[in-house]
Design a protein around this motif. Structure first.
Motif, short mmCIF file in Angstrom:
data_model
loop_
_atom_site.label_atom_id
_atom_site.label_comp_id
_atom_site.label_asym_id
_atom_site.label_seq_id
_atom_site.Cartn_x
_atom_site.Cartn_y
_atom_site.Cartn_z
N LEU A 206 0.82 -1.21 0.00
CA LEU A 206 0.00 0.00 0.00
C LEU A 206 0.85 1.26 0.00
O LEU A 206 0.33 2.35 -0.24
N ALA A 207 2.15 1.14 0.27
CA ALA A 207 3.03 2.30 0.29
C ALA A 207 3.50 2.70 -1.10
O ALA A 207 4.29 3.64 -1.24
N HIS A 208 3.04 2.01 -2.13
CA HIS A 208 3.46 2.34 -3.50
C HIS A 208 3.05 3.77 -3.86
O HIS A 208 3.79 4.48 -4.54
N GLY A 209 1.88 4.18 -3.40
CA GLY A 209 1.44 5.56 -3.65
C GLY A 209 2.34 6.58 -2.96
O GLY A 209 2.51 7.70 -3.46
N LEU B 289 9.67 3.55 -11.22
CA LEU B 289 8.60 3.93 -12.13
C LEU B 289 7.56 4.79 -11.43
O LEU B 289 7.01 5.73 -12.02
N ALA B 290 7.28 4.48 -10.16
CA ALA B 290 6.35 5.31 -9.39
C ALA B 290 6.90 6.72 -9.22
O ALA B 290 6.16 7.71 -9.31
N PRO C 271 -5.24 8.32 -3.48
CA PRO C 271 -6.29 8.16 -4.51
C PRO C 271 -5.81 7.43 -5.75
O PRO C 271 -6.52 6.57 -6.29
N VAL C 272 -4.61 7.75 -6.21
CA VAL C 272 -4.12 7.10 -7.43
C VAL C 272 -3.75 5.65 -7.16
O VAL C 272 -3.83 4.80 -8.05
N LEU C 273 -3.37 5.32 -5.93
CA LEU C 273 -3.08 3.93 -5.59
C LEU C 273 -4.33 3.06 -5.72
O LEU C 273 -4.27 1.94 -6.23
N ILE C 274 -5.46 3.59 -5.28
CA ILE C 274 -6.71 2.83 -5.38
C ILE C 274 -7.02 2.51 -6.83
O ILE C 274 -7.36 1.38 -7.19
#
Length: 306
Positions: free
Chosen positions: A39-42, A201-202, A222-225
């Motif tokens: 979940l920390a990708h965002g 890439l993120a 929001p963008v992670l969702i």
């Protein structure tokens, strides 16, 4: 509805889709190969945006800003993988969610402490501040550059996955990670490289999004969702699936926001149509995911298994 408006929204949807792909490509491999829910990708996307904004302000070069964002996110991704993520691989998915959600809270507060609660606004690079003429239609150069960068990254990802030894190991790991480890491949190093690549890439996505969005704490959630929706639709572990699904989601969301209010105005008051249209457009993405899950639970473009 004019053809010019339709063409503009199609390009906007394509631009949004390639940004989603930059986030989804690495995340789907991390999830597919390592079975790790990150979940920390965002947050890596958010920190890449901040790194790019700071580098751009200091150097005046947007190319250096993107490189700085990529390098910062790569370094942070490797540090996180070595210190936190690698300790959780054998744990339950709930532990992954709790740990990475804690990282989200930590990074959001860290950003507020370092840069304050006010959003940063990044200027579009001067060289890309104009428009591009396409078939008699003018489109912002910077948004067109995002599309070009996203497509180049997609081609590079295809070449990496399908034309290199590392890509062979990645594909094999997506199908049977236990067998790959048994054959003597350093799975820990492969996992670290994958996590770092996804983080990079993120970070690039965050830097590219900076001039068209406000850079602020919490911008990654929001963008992670939406990125998770893309992964589900495309197929977990499939980079090509992430690409196609990103374009589909980008177009569905953008076209819905542009044209649903116009359609609703034919049957409802303008204020109600303008309020309900974007909400219905957002719902349409999740409805699409639900339909895909009901029809093809493995996704529309799953990684090939053999």
């Amino acid at each position: 509805m004019s053809l010019t408006l339709l063409f503009a929204q199609l390009l906007n949807g394509l631009q949004y889709g390639v940004l989603l792909f930059l986030l989804a490509a690495g995340l789907t491999l991390v999830f597919g190969i390592m079975s790790f829910v990150n979940l920390a990708h965002g947050s890596l996307y958010m920190l890449g945006a901040y790194a790019g904004a700071v580098a751009y302000g200091a150097s005046g070069s947007f190319v250096l800003a993107v490189l700085a964002a990529a390098a910062s996110a790569l370094l942070l991704g490797l540090v996180l993988e070595l210190t936190v993520v690698s300790r959780l691989y054998r744990r339950d998915h709930l532990d992954h969610v709790l740990a990475t959600f804690g990282l989200v809270l930590f990074f959001n507060e860290l950003v507020r402490l370092v840069w304050g609660p006010q959003p940063y606004f990044v200027q579009v690079p001067q060289v890309l501040s104009g428009t591009v003429e396409l078939l008699g239609f003018s489109y912002p150069s910077y948004r067109f550059a995002i599309i070009a960068v996203g497509l180049l990254v997609a081609l590079g990802s295809y070449a990496l996955i399908h034309k290199t030894r590392l890509g062979m190991l990645i594909r094999a790991g997506a199908q049977n990670p236990q067998m790959v480890g048994a054959l003597g491949v350093n799975i820990r190093l492969l996992n670290a490289l994958l996590f770092g690549l996804g983080a990079m890439l993120a970070g690039v996505a965050g830097a590219m999004a900076g001039p068209i969005l406000s850079v602020q704490s919490g911008m990654g959630e929001p963008v992670l969702i939406t990125t998770l929706v893309v992964i589900v639709i495309g197929g977990i572990g499939s980079v090509s699936g992430a690409f196609y699904a990103s374009l589909i989601v980008g177009l569905v969301d953008t076209l819905g926001r542009a044209f649903l209010p116009m359609a609703l105005r034919q049957v409802a008051e303008r204020s109600l149509a303008d309020a309900a249209g974007p909400a219905l457009a957002s719902m349409s993405v999740y409805l699409l995911m639900a339909l895909v899950l009901a029809w093809r639970p493995q996704g529309l473009f799953p990684a090939h298994r053999g």
